[in-house]
Design a protein around this motif. Sequence first.
Motif, PDB file in Angstrom:
ATOM      1  N   THR A  90       0.831  -1.202   0.000  1.00  0.00           N
ATOM      2  CA  THR A  90       0.000   0.000   0.000  1.00  0.00           C
ATOM      3  C   THR A  90       0.867   1.254   0.000  1.00  0.00           C
ATOM      4  OG1 THR A  90      -1.823  -1.087   1.164  1.00  0.00           O
ATOM      5  CG2 THR A  90      -1.688   1.313   1.336  1.00  0.00           C
ATOM      6  N   VAL A  92       1.404   5.351  -2.439  1.00  0.00           N
ATOM      7  CA  VAL A  92       1.188   6.112  -3.672  1.00  0.00           C
ATOM      8  C   VAL A  92       2.312   5.725  -4.630  1.00  0.00           C
ATOM      9  CG1 VAL A  92       1.036   8.381  -4.731  1.00  0.00           C
ATOM     10  CG2 VAL A  92       0.085   8.008  -2.440  1.00  0.00           C
ATOM     11  N   GLN A 116      -2.870   6.066  -6.090  1.00  0.00           N
ATOM     12  CA  GLN A 116      -2.945   5.336  -4.826  1.00  0.00           C
ATOM     13  C   GLN A 116      -3.225   3.862  -5.063  1.00  0.00           C
ATOM     14  OE1 GLN A 116      -2.646   6.517  -1.465  1.00  0.00           O
ATOM     15  NE2 GLN A 116      -2.670   4.309  -1.005  1.00  0.00           N
ATOM     16  N   THR A 118      -4.045   0.599  -2.664  1.00  0.00           N
ATOM     17  CA  THR A 118      -4.360   0.176  -1.305  1.00  0.00           C
ATOM     18  C   THR A 118      -4.677  -1.313  -1.323  1.00  0.00           C
ATOM     19  OG1 THR A 118      -5.267   2.349  -0.770  1.00  0.00           O
ATOM     20  CG2 THR A 118      -5.834   0.521   0.699  1.00  0.00           C
TER      21      THR A 118
END
Length: 121
Positions: A90, A92, A116, A118
């Motif tokens: 996880t 950016v 992003q 995640t």
Amino acid sequence: QVQLVELGGGLVQAGGSLRLSCAASGSIFRFNAMGWYRQAPGNQRELVATITSGGSTNYADSVKGRFTISSDNAKNMVYMEMTSLKPEDTAVYYCNANLRERLTSPARDYWGQGTQVTVSS
């Protein structure tokens, strides 16, 4: 001016897959290399994978065997296939290009705005 635009981030469960894409546009004479970096909250930006104009690749130890970087030089695109994703992936993710805008220009780095990724456990 050179612009890098990333696509493909999102939310995925652990063990899942995602594919990131990055398109470079603008005044581009020649690429030296393109790659992906990532930055998690509280951490420094780190290299994930790079690919040279000749096709040589380099990966962070943490993603070897799980991530695959590729490029389409004719389209000024770089991709990264991410499999077996883990919560620690996880972050950016930023696209990077080291290139020359003109024959007489020095090579310099350009960055995308980031996307992003995640991974939920």
